[in-house]
Motif scaffolding. Structure first.
Motif, PDB file in Angstrom:
ATOM      1  N   MET A   1       0.849  -1.199   0.000  1.00  0.00           N
ATOM      2  CA  MET A   1       0.000   0.000   0.000  1.00  0.00           C
ATOM      3  C   MET A   1       0.886   1.250   0.000  1.00  0.00           C
ATOM      4  N   GLY A   2       0.612   2.205  -0.894  1.00  0.00           N
ATOM      5  CA  GLY A   2       1.374   3.439  -0.949  1.00  0.00           C
ATOM      6  C   GLY A   2       1.056   4.338   0.230  1.00  0.00           C
ATOM      7  N   TRP A   3       1.935   5.344   0.432  1.00  0.00           N
ATOM      8  CA  TRP A   3       1.730   6.252   1.558  1.00  0.00           C
ATOM      9  C   TRP A   3       0.453   7.064   1.413  1.00  0.00           C
ATOM     10  N   GLN A   4       0.066   7.378   0.160  1.00  0.00           N
ATOM     11  CA  GLN A   4      -1.171   8.122  -0.043  1.00  0.00           C
ATOM     12  C   GLN A   4      -2.380   7.306   0.412  1.00  0.00           C
ATOM     13  N   GLN A   5      -2.413   6.042   0.015  1.00  0.00           N
ATOM     14  CA  GLN A   5      -3.521   5.177   0.417  1.00  0.00           C
ATOM     15  C   GLN A   5      -3.519   4.920   1.916  1.00  0.00           C
ATOM     16  N   SER A   6      -2.338   4.826   2.487  1.00  0.00           N
ATOM     17  CA  SER A   6      -2.228   4.640   3.930  1.00  0.00           C
ATOM     18  C   SER A   6      -2.826   5.830   4.676  1.00  0.00           C
ATOM     19  N   LEU A   7      -2.574   7.036   4.162  1.00  0.00           N
ATOM     20  CA  LEU A   7      -3.122   8.248   4.773  1.00  0.00           C
ATOM     21  C   LEU A   7      -4.649   8.233   4.731  1.00  0.00           C
ATOM     22  N   LEU A   8      -5.209   7.839   3.583  1.00  0.00           N
ATOM     23  CA  LEU A   8      -6.662   7.776   3.444  1.00  0.00           C
ATOM     24  C   LEU A   8      -7.252   6.718   4.373  1.00  0.00           C
ATOM     25  N   ARG A   9      -6.560   5.598   4.481  1.00  0.00           N
ATOM     26  CA  ARG A   9      -7.047   4.517   5.338  1.00  0.00           C
ATOM     27  C   ARG A   9      -7.073   4.949   6.809  1.00  0.00           C
ATOM     28  N   GLU A  10      -6.046   5.648   7.240  1.00  0.00           N
ATOM     29  CA  GLU A  10      -5.992   6.103   8.630  1.00  0.00           C
ATOM     30  C   GLU A  10      -7.107   7.101   8.923  1.00  0.00           C
ATOM     31  N   ALA A  11      -7.353   8.031   7.987  1.00  0.00           N
ATOM     32  CA  ALA A  11      -8.429   8.997   8.190  1.00  0.00           C
ATOM     33  C   ALA A  11      -9.786   8.312   8.240  1.00  0.00           C
ATOM     34  N   ALA A  12      -9.959   7.279   7.435  1.00  0.00           N
ATOM     35  CA  ALA A  12     -11.237   6.565   7.374  1.00  0.00           C
ATOM     36  C   ALA A  12     -11.518   5.765   8.646  1.00  0.00           C
ATOM     37  N   SER A  13     -10.489   5.537   9.459  1.00  0.00           N
ATOM     38  CA  SER A  13     -10.700   4.779  10.694  1.00  0.00           C
ATOM     39  C   SER A  13     -11.468   5.585  11.733  1.00  0.00           C
ATOM     40  N   ASP A  14     -11.466   6.908  11.606  1.00  0.00           N
ATOM     41  CA  ASP A  14     -12.215   7.767  12.530  1.00  0.00           C
ATOM     42  C   ASP A  14     -12.580   9.062  11.805  1.00  0.00           C
ATOM     43  N   PRO A  15     -13.475   8.997  10.823  1.00  0.00           N
ATOM     44  CA  PRO A  15     -13.765  10.174   9.987  1.00  0.00           C
ATOM     45  C   PRO A  15     -14.433  11.296  10.769  1.00  0.00           C
ATOM     46  N   LYS A  16     -13.992  12.520  10.507  1.00  0.00           N
ATOM     47  CA  LYS A  16     -14.549  13.702  11.151  1.00  0.00           C
ATOM     48  C   LYS A  16     -15.278  14.568  10.132  1.00  0.00           C
ATOM     49  N   HIS A  17     -16.016  15.551  10.643  1.00  0.00           N
ATOM     50  CA  HIS A  17     -16.837  16.416   9.793  1.00  0.00           C
ATOM     51  C   HIS A  17     -15.996  17.592   9.307  1.00  0.00           C
ATOM     52  N   ILE A  18     -15.749  17.640   8.000  1.00  0.00           N
ATOM     53  CA  ILE A  18     -14.934  18.697   7.398  1.00  0.00           C
ATOM     54  C   ILE A  18     -15.805  19.540   6.476  1.00  0.00           C
ATOM     55  N   VAL A  19     -15.732  20.854   6.658  1.00  0.00           N
ATOM     56  CA  VAL A  19     -16.520  21.775   5.825  1.00  0.00           C
ATOM     57  C   VAL A  19     -15.592  22.432   4.807  1.00  0.00           C
ATOM     58  N   LEU A  20     -16.027  22.437   3.558  1.00  0.00           N
ATOM     59  CA  LEU A  20     -15.265  23.008   2.446  1.00  0.00           C
ATOM     60  C   LEU A  20     -15.972  24.273   1.983  1.00  0.00           C
ATOM     61  N   ALA A  21     -15.319  25.420   2.172  1.00  0.00           N
ATOM     62  CA  ALA A  21     -15.968  26.709   1.927  1.00  0.00           C
ATOM     63  C   ALA A  21     -16.205  26.986   0.450  1.00  0.00           C
ATOM     64  N   GLU A  22     -15.415  26.375  -0.443  1.00  0.00           N
ATOM     65  CA  GLU A  22     -15.461  26.705  -1.873  1.00  0.00           C
ATOM     66  C   GLU A  22     -16.165  25.593  -2.647  1.00  0.00           C
ATOM     67  N   GLY A  23     -17.398  25.299  -2.231  1.00  0.00           N
ATOM     68  CA  GLY A  23     -18.112  24.135  -2.737  1.00  0.00           C
ATOM     69  C   GLY A  23     -18.479  24.163  -4.199  1.00  0.00           C
ATOM     70  N   GLU A  24     -18.446  25.308  -4.838  1.00  0.00           N
ATOM     71  CA  GLU A  24     -18.810  25.383  -6.253  1.00  0.00           C
ATOM     72  C   GLU A  24     -17.626  25.132  -7.187  1.00  0.00           C
ATOM     73  N   ASP A  25     -16.423  25.105  -6.641  1.00  0.00           N
ATOM     74  CA  ASP A  25     -15.245  24.824  -7.464  1.00  0.00           C
ATOM     75  C   ASP A  25     -15.239  23.354  -7.851  1.00  0.00           C
ATOM     76  N   GLU A  26     -15.001  23.059  -9.101  1.00  0.00           N
ATOM     77  CA  GLU A  26     -15.077  21.681  -9.590  1.00  0.00           C
ATOM     78  C   GLU A  26     -14.067  20.768  -8.888  1.00  0.00           C
ATOM     79  N   ARG A  27     -12.858  21.275  -8.630  1.00  0.00           N
ATOM     80  CA  ARG A  27     -11.848  20.451  -7.966  1.00  0.00           C
ATOM     81  C   ARG A  27     -12.281  20.106  -6.543  1.00  0.00           C
ATOM     82  N   ILE A  28     -12.854  21.098  -5.869  1.00  0.00           N
ATOM     83  CA  ILE A  28     -13.340  20.883  -4.503  1.00  0.00           C
ATOM     84  C   ILE A  28     -14.464  19.856  -4.504  1.00  0.00           C
TER      85      ILE A  28
END
Length: 339
Positions: A1-28
């Motif tokens: 598993m790559g470090w990027q996937q490892s980072l995602l896996r760790e975050a998914a173990s205890d997901p928190k509520h994140i608000v994204l202020a720029e919701g209309e941007d396609e990348r966001i």
């Protein structure tokens, strides 16, 4: 598993509520969908509800909340909270209304009020505007003297010398730190390392000089900062001033700095100023093949992080994951034991 996937896996173990202020941007929006699908965070997008929901129809099954700040039932409560927060510094009542109707301010107030765990912005807004909203509304941690930043650098497994995550600081915020500020950056980065790395922090205070090989006010400043940081955290391995090659090459370090306190490869690199740090992380990413996640702000009361306006969807996804981890771990050390 790559470090990027490892980072995602760790975050998914205890997901928190994140608000994204720029919701209309396609990348966001694309990053929000990926974050929700990977389970790394519970996502709320800010912006025009009709516009965002129309775009989200293409992504059926994505569990993403949408808030239009001007029409939200918390708007007046948030404006009142802003007035109280700013106190005598409030220039006019209009300032409070304008600040909270702005998605950056609304997102920061969601975090301050406990309606979200962290926020990410900067794909559209400038760094100055993004950080100003965070400082004015979320504020500094009572235990922090300085708000600074770091990049979480994820190595390419096929390239040496790094075999795991490392931290570069301060690559985005403090332009020309004095010795005290540089020591604060080092100590804050050590706290961040304790949350994001799987090893005990080992800190290299970088300079063009190693162990007094160069006599100049700039190298002397790094030496002074090193001593201050050691006084603040005597439990840590902190060495400086030291050149980058001597820091990462143990044999060279023994020749150049035989009295070095570093017992192994450093995993936290403190650059002497913003010029060096910004150039350094971009060289590591562009030429060295590392993934730079950040800038991640440290020293705030609650997580709020800044994106580059040139960011890509994957950059946003990884910063959402880091922000979720910040919220989950707080000032606690990573759950992984040190070897």
């Amino acid at each position: 598993m790559g470090w990027q996937q490892s980072l995602l896996r760790e975050a998914a173990s205890d997901p928190k509520h994140i608000v994204l202020a720029e919701g209309e941007d396609e990348r966001i929006l694309d990053a929000a969908v990926l974050a929700a699908s990977h389970g790394v965070a519970k996502i709320t997008l800010l912006g025009r509800e009709a516009v965002i929901k129309e775009r989200l129809r293409q992504h059926r099954g994505a569990e993403i909340a949408v808030i239009e700040p001007e029409n939200h039932h918390h708007l007046q409560d948030y404006i009142a909270a802003y007035r109280k927060r700013r106190g005598a510094r409030l220039k006019s009542d209009r300032e409070a209304v304008t600040a909270i109707r702005d998605p950056l301010g609304f997102a920061a107030m969601m975090v301050r009020q406990g309606d979200a765990d962290g926020t990410v912005a900067g794909a559209v807004a400038t760094t100055a505007d993004t950080i100003r909203a965070a400082l004015r509304i979320i504020g500094r941690s009572p235990t922090a003297k300085l708000v600074s930043s770091f990049f979480l650098m994820l190595p390419n497994r096929d390239r040496k010398p790094f075999g795991s995550r490392i931290i570069f600081a301060d690559c985005a915020l403090v332009v020309e730190p004095d010795a005290g500020e540089l020591a604060d950056i080092a100590v804050s980065s050590a706290h961040s390392a304790e949350s994001f790395l799987d090893r005990k922090p080992r800190i290299a205070m970088l300079s063009f000089s190693t162990a007094g090989s160069g006599v100049h006010p700039r190298s002397e400043l790094v030496r002074e900062a090193t001593e201050l940081a050691r006084q603040m955290r005597p439990d840590l391995e902190i060495d400086g001033e030291i050149q980058f090659d001597a820091a990462v090459d143990a044999a060279l370090r023994r020749r150049k700095a035989p009295d070095s306190l570093l017992g192994g490869m450093p995993n936290v690199f403190i650059f002497p100023n913003l010029d060096a740090a910004n150039i350094g992380y971009k060289i590591a990413a562009t030429v060295g093949g590392m993934t730079a996640v950040g800038p991640v702000l440290q020293g705030l009361a609650k997580p709020a992080n800044d994106l580059s306006r040139g960011c890509k969807t994957e950059d946003i996804l990884y910063l959402i994951a880091v922000t979720s981890l910040q919220a989950a771990r707080g000032s606690r050390r990573a759950h992984l034991p040190y070897p």
